[in-house]
Design a protein around this motif. Structure first.
Motif, PDB file in Angstrom:
ATOM      1  N   UNK A 172      32.572  13.920  13.444  1.00  0.00           N
ATOM      2  CA  UNK A 172      31.530  13.760  14.522  1.00  0.00           C
ATOM      3  C   UNK A 172      30.397  14.677  14.471  1.00  0.00           C
ATOM      4  N   UNK A 173      30.636  16.102  14.356  1.00  0.00           N
ATOM      5  CA  UNK A 173      29.491  17.065  14.284  1.00  0.00           C
ATOM      6  C   UNK A 173      29.187  17.244  12.882  1.00  0.00           C
ATOM      7  N   UNK A 174      30.153  17.367  12.065  1.00  0.00           N
ATOM      8  CA  UNK A 174      29.772  17.894  10.572  1.00  0.00           C
ATOM      9  C   UNK A 174      29.267  16.765   9.755  1.00  0.00           C
ATOM     10  N   UNK A 175      29.574  15.714  10.092  1.00  0.00           N
ATOM     11  CA  UNK A 175      29.179  14.406   9.537  1.00  0.00           C
ATOM     12  C   UNK A 175      27.978  13.610  10.082  1.00  0.00           C
ATOM     13  N   UNK A 176      28.441  13.028  11.200  1.00  0.00           N
ATOM     14  CA  UNK A 176      27.556  12.265  12.039  1.00  0.00           C
ATOM     15  C   UNK A 176      26.082  12.977  12.510  1.00  0.00           C
ATOM     16  N   UNK A 177      26.484  14.088  13.109  1.00  0.00           N
ATOM     17  CA  UNK A 177      25.340  14.817  13.834  1.00  0.00           C
ATOM     18  C   UNK A 177      24.408  15.332  12.797  1.00  0.00           C
ATOM     19  N   UNK A 178      25.063  16.091  11.922  1.00  0.00           N
ATOM     20  CA  UNK A 178      24.344  16.766  10.959  1.00  0.00           C
ATOM     21  C   UNK A 178      23.293  15.858  10.235  1.00  0.00           C
ATOM     22  N   UNK A 179      23.858  14.822   9.823  1.00  0.00           N
ATOM     23  CA  UNK A 179      23.017  13.629   9.016  1.00  0.00           C
ATOM     24  C   UNK A 179      21.959  13.277   9.822  1.00  0.00           C
ATOM     25  N   UNK A 180      22.237  12.872  11.115  1.00  0.00           N
ATOM     26  CA  UNK A 180      21.090  12.348  12.160  1.00  0.00           C
ATOM     27  C   UNK A 180      20.112  13.394  12.270  1.00  0.00           C
ATOM     28  N   UNK A 322       4.735   1.862  -0.802  1.00  0.00           N
ATOM     29  CA  UNK A 322       6.166   1.360  -0.961  1.00  0.00           C
ATOM     30  C   UNK A 322       7.383   2.160  -0.686  1.00  0.00           C
ATOM     31  N   UNK A 323       7.209   3.458  -1.453  1.00  0.00           N
ATOM     32  CA  UNK A 323       8.400   4.380  -1.040  1.00  0.00           C
ATOM     33  C   UNK A 323       8.569   4.719   0.329  1.00  0.00           C
ATOM     34  N   UNK A 324       7.399   4.903   0.657  1.00  0.00           N
ATOM     35  CA  UNK A 324       7.717   5.434   2.480  1.00  0.00           C
ATOM     36  C   UNK A 324       8.183   4.329   3.015  1.00  0.00           C
ATOM     37  N   UNK A 325       7.793   3.138   2.884  1.00  0.00           N
ATOM     38  CA  UNK A 325       8.217   1.998   3.752  1.00  0.00           C
ATOM     39  C   UNK A 325       9.699   1.694   3.669  1.00  0.00           C
ATOM     40  N   UNK A 326       9.975   1.680   2.318  1.00  0.00           N
ATOM     41  CA  UNK A 326      11.481   1.122   2.040  1.00  0.00           C
ATOM     42  C   UNK A 326      12.507   2.403   2.167  1.00  0.00           C
ATOM     43  N   UNK A 327      11.966   3.580   1.948  1.00  0.00           N
ATOM     44  CA  UNK A 327      12.752   4.739   2.139  1.00  0.00           C
ATOM     45  C   UNK A 327      13.013   4.950   3.694  1.00  0.00           C
ATOM     46  N   UNK A 328      11.835   4.435   4.474  1.00  0.00           N
ATOM     47  CA  UNK A 328      11.965   4.654   5.827  1.00  0.00           C
ATOM     48  C   UNK A 328      13.213   3.632   6.399  1.00  0.00           C
ATOM     49  N   UNK A 329      13.042   2.159   5.914  1.00  0.00           N
ATOM     50  CA  UNK A 329      13.935   1.227   6.089  1.00  0.00           C
ATOM     51  C   UNK A 329      15.614   1.713   5.948  1.00  0.00           C
ATOM     52  N   UNK A 330      15.661   2.458   4.518  1.00  0.00           N
ATOM     53  CA  UNK A 330      16.919   2.856   4.137  1.00  0.00           C
ATOM     54  C   UNK A 330      17.341   4.165   4.998  1.00  0.00           C
ATOM     55  N   UNK A 331      16.767   4.965   5.450  1.00  0.00           N
ATOM     56  CA  UNK A 331      17.133   5.994   6.547  1.00  0.00           C
ATOM     57  C   UNK A 331      17.432   5.353   7.724  1.00  0.00           C
ATOM     58  N   UNK A 332      16.577   4.618   8.313  1.00  0.00           N
ATOM     59  CA  UNK A 332      16.897   4.074   9.698  1.00  0.00           C
ATOM     60  C   UNK A 332      18.148   3.186   9.535  1.00  0.00           C
ATOM     61  N   UNK A 333      18.341   2.441   8.574  1.00  0.00           N
ATOM     62  CA  UNK A 333      19.448   1.387   8.305  1.00  0.00           C
ATOM     63  C   UNK A 333      20.613   2.453   8.224  1.00  0.00           C
ATOM     64  N   UNK A 334      20.797   3.395   7.487  1.00  0.00           N
ATOM     65  CA  UNK A 334      21.888   4.327   7.148  1.00  0.00           C
ATOM     66  C   UNK A 334      22.402   4.788   8.494  1.00  0.00           C
ATOM     67  N   UNK A 335      21.781   5.396   9.182  1.00  0.00           N
ATOM     68  CA  UNK A 335      21.895   6.072  10.610  1.00  0.00           C
ATOM     69  C   UNK A 335      22.768   4.900  11.564  1.00  0.00           C
ATOM     70  N   UNK A 336      22.212   3.722  11.622  1.00  0.00           N
ATOM     71  CA  UNK A 336      22.424   2.774  12.280  1.00  0.00           C
ATOM     72  C   UNK A 336      23.975   2.189  11.811  1.00  0.00           C
ATOM     73  N   UNK A 337      23.935   2.113  10.447  1.00  0.00           N
ATOM     74  CA  UNK A 337      25.138   1.646   9.760  1.00  0.00           C
ATOM     75  C   UNK A 337      26.345   2.792   9.881  1.00  0.00           C
ATOM     76  N   UNK A 338      26.351   3.821   9.920  1.00  0.00           N
ATOM     77  CA  UNK A 338      27.220   4.854  10.259  1.00  0.00           C
ATOM     78  C   UNK A 338      27.789   4.705  11.604  1.00  0.00           C
ATOM     79  N   UNK A 339      26.794   4.363  12.501  1.00  0.00           N
ATOM     80  CA  UNK A 339      27.121   4.264  14.001  1.00  0.00           C
ATOM     81  C   UNK A 339      28.224   3.060  14.354  1.00  0.00           C
ATOM     82  N   UNK A 340      27.846   2.041  13.599  1.00  0.00           N
ATOM     83  CA  UNK A 340      28.639   0.595  13.588  1.00  0.00           C
ATOM     84  C   UNK A 340      29.952   0.779  13.087  1.00  0.00           C
ATOM     85  N   UNK A 341      30.181   1.904  11.857  1.00  0.00           N
ATOM     86  CA  UNK A 341      31.579   1.978  11.320  1.00  0.00           C
ATOM     87  C   UNK A 341      32.370   2.782  12.381  1.00  0.00           C
ATOM     88  N   UNK A 342      31.536   3.789  12.792  1.00  0.00           N
ATOM     89  CA  UNK A 342      32.088   4.938  13.715  1.00  0.00           C
ATOM     90  C   UNK A 342      33.049   4.157  14.834  1.00  0.00           C
TER      91      UNK A 342
END
Length: 506
Positions: A172-180, A322-342
C-alpha cells in the motif's frame, strides 16, 4: 499484509489523497466529461453537475470511506462486518472490478502505444483506418468471435500488467502511495502544459464557445440530470469497492470527510481542465477542416484514437501535443487500473489470509491471461465495448443500488455518520443521510431507464447472441459467483471488529 491481523496503512492523509485522486482521475475525466458536457447543455450542464457532486457524489464518497475505515477490511470483509448478510455485496463489487480490470488494461496498453506512435505519427493521414485495421486488426463480430492474437496489442497489454502487478506487490505505502505521489503531480503538470498549448491553437476559442455556451433549455430534460449524476458516479470511483478498500488503509485518527472533500473537488477540477484542453483542440480541428465543432466532437475511443491523431497531424508542435496527451492518458489510466486490481487483492488477502505477494500472484496471473485472450485478439474492441457498457450500468449501478438499499434499511446509517464525525473536520448529519437516501432513488432510475432501453433496442447493433452472452450473461454471472464465494468459509479471520462491536454495545 503478513499472517498477523495487522493491516497495512497509508503513511498519512497526503499519501491517501494522492492515491484516491489517482483512482478517481482516469480515462473518464479526459475523454468522457468534455463530450458529456457538450452534449448536455454546455455551460448549463455545470449546474446539474455541481448539484450531483454535492448531493450524491460526495455523500456516497463519505459512505464508502465510513464503511471501509470503520470495519478495517476490503469490500467483502467490511460488508460482512457491517452485517453478516451483506458479504455478497462486497464480492459483487470485487467481481465488477475483475471485469473492469481485464479490459481497462488493454486501453492502458493502447494509450502507452500511442504515446510512442506520437513521436513519428505512425498512424499517417488515416488515423481511423490505422487504429481499426492496422493496430487492432478488428474482425467482423457478425461472423463470430475470433481469438486470433494481434502482436501490436498483446505486447503492451502484458507490459502494463507486469508494471501494475509489480507496484501492487510492493504494498500500500511502498507501491500504491509512492507511485501515486509521483505520477499525480507529473500528470497535473503535463496536462496543464497540454491545455495551455491547446489554448494557443488557431480556433481554440471556437471550441471553448461550443463547450461553454449554455443551452438553458436542456435543464428541463431529465436525461441531462441523469447524465450529470452518471458522470459524477462513474468518475469518483464510488460504489464498487475502491474507496471502501482505500479507506480501510487509513490510520484510525483520520479526517475522513476532509479528505473526501479534497478528493471530490480535485477530481471535478481536473475534469473541467480536461474539458478546456480537449475542446480547445477540437476547435482547432474544426477550424482547420472548415467544419463546425459539433461535426468533429467525439467522446471516448473516438476522441482519443480518431480525433486527437488528426489534431496532432495538423497542429504546430503536434508531436509534442501527442506525447503530452497520450502520456497523460497513460498515467491517469495506470493509477486507476492499480486501484481496481487492489480491490481484488485486498479481498483475497482478507479471505485466505495470504501474504501480499502471493495474493498479487493469485489475482494477477489469471486476470492477465484472461485479459490477453479476450482483448489481445481481433475481437478485442467489440468485446470491450459490450463489457464496459454492461459492467458499468448492470454491474456498478446495480450493486450500488442494492447495497445502498440494504444499508439504508438496516438502520445503521446513523452509526456510519457517527463514525465519520468522530475524527473529521466536516461533520455530517441529517442532510447527509437524506442525500444518501435520495441517491438510492437516482440509482434506481438510472438502472431501470438504461435497462429498458438496452433490453428493447439492443446495444450498438451488435448481434443479440453477443450482447446476451457477454452483456446480460456476464452481469448475471457476477451476482451468482459473488453469492457462491460468500458461502465459503473465512480462513483465520475475525469476522467482527471487536472495537466497533464494543462501541455499539455502549
Amino acid at each position: 499484509m503478513t499472517q498477523s491481523s495487522k493491516r497495512e496503512t497509508f503513511s498519512g492523509s497526503r499519501a491517501f489523497i494522492f492515491a484516491a485522486i489517482g483512482s478517481a482521475v482516469g480515462l473518464g475525466n479526459i475523454w468522457r466529461f468534455p463530450y458529456t458536457t457538450y452534449e448536455n447543455g454546455g455551460g448549463a450542464f455545470i449546474i446539474p453537475y455541481l448539484i450531483a457532486l454535492l448531493t450524491a457524489g460526495i455523500p456516497f464518497l463519505f459512505l464508502d470511506y465510513a464503511i471501509g475505515h470503520r470495519h478495517r477490511g476490503g469490500a467483502p470483509l467490511s460488508y460482512r462486518r457491517f452485517s453478516r448478510h451483506f458479504e455478497t455485496f462486497g464480492w459483487w463489487q470485487v467481481m465488477v472490478n475483475v471485469i473492469i480490470g481485464i479490459y481497462y488494461a488493454v486501453v492502458l496498453g493502447w494509450a502507452a502505444s500511442y504515446t510512442y506512435f506520437s513521436l513519428n505519427t505512425a498512424w499517417g493521414d488515416k488515423p481511423i483506418d490505422f487504429f481499426l485495421h492496422d493496430f487492432l486488426q478488428m474482425g467482423d463480430i457478425a461472423q463470430g468471435v475470433s481469438f486470433e492474437f494481434v502482436g501490436m496489442v498483446v505486447g503492451p497489454l502484458i507490459a502494463v500488467w507486469l508494471v501494475a502487478l509489480g507496484v501492487l506487490a510492493l504494498g500500500v505505502q511502498k507501491g500504491i502511495a509512492k507511485l501515486s505521489t509521483v505520477l499525480m503531480p507529473v500528470l497535473l503538470v503535463m496536462f496543464v502544459v497540454l491545455v495551455a498549448s491547446s489554448l494557443f491553437l488557431p480556433g481554440a476559442a471556437k471550441g471553448l464557445d461550443a463547450l461553454f455556451t449554455p443551452n438553458w433549455s436542456k435543464l428541463s430534460d431529465p436525461s441531462v440530470w441523469i447524465a450529470a449524476y452518471g458522470q459524477i458516479f462513474f468518475s469518483l470511483s464510488i460504489g464498487f469497492g475502491i474507496m471502501v478498500t482505500y479507506a480501510s488503509y487509513l490510520k484510525k485518527e483520520s479526517d475522513l470527510t476532509g479528505n473526501g472533500l479534497v478528493v471530490g473537488f480535485a477530481n471535478s477540477s481536473f475534469e473541467l481542465l480536461a474539458g478546456i484542453g480537449v475542446f480547445a483542440a477540437l476547435g482547432f480541428m474544426a477550424t482547420a477542416s472548415g467544419q463546425e465543432v459539433g461535426e468533429v466532437a467525439k467522446g471516448g475511443i473516438g476522441l482519443a484514437f480518431f480525433a486527437f491523431p488528426t489534431i496532432i497531424n495538423a497542429a504546430p508542435f503536434g508531436k509534442v501535443l501527442g506525447v503530452l496527451f497520450f502520456a497523460s492518458l497513460t498515467f491517469a489510466a495506470l493509477t486507476s487500473f492499480i486501484s481496481v486490481i487492489e480491490v481484488i487483492i485486498s479481498a483475497i488477502q482478507d479471505k485466505l489470509r495470504v501474504r501480499r505477494a502471493k495474493a498479487t500472484f493469485l489475482v494477477g496471473v489469471p486476470m492477465m491471461l484472461i485479459s490477453t485472450v479476450l482483448f489481445g485478439t481481433t475481437t478485442g474492441l467489440p468485446m470491450l465495448d459490450v463489457l464496459d457498457k454492461f459492467v458499468n450500468y448492470f454491474g456498478i449501478v446495480a450493486v450500488a443500488f442494492v447495497s445502498l438499499v440494504a444499508i439504508v434499511t438496516n438502520e445503521k446509517l446513523g452509526l456510519l455518520g457517527k463514525h465519520l464525525n468522530e475524527t473529521s473536520s466536516f461533520k455530517v448529519g441529517f442532510l447527509w443521510r437524506l442525500c444518501t437516501v435520495l441517491t438510492t432513488g437516482i440509482l434506481a432510475f438510472m438502472l431501470l431507464s438504461e435497462g429498458a432501453k438496452v433490453f428493447t433496442e439492443g446495444y450498438e447493433g451488435y448481434p443479440s447472441w453477443f450482447v446476451n452472452t457477454f452483456g446480460w450473461g456476464m452481469a448475471a454471472s457476477l451476482v451468482v459467483i459473488s453469492f457462491l464465494i460468500s458461502r465459503l468459509k473465512w480462513k483465520h479471520e475475525e469476522l467482527f471488529n471487536p472495537e466497533e462491536q464494543a462501541k455499539e454495545e455502549q
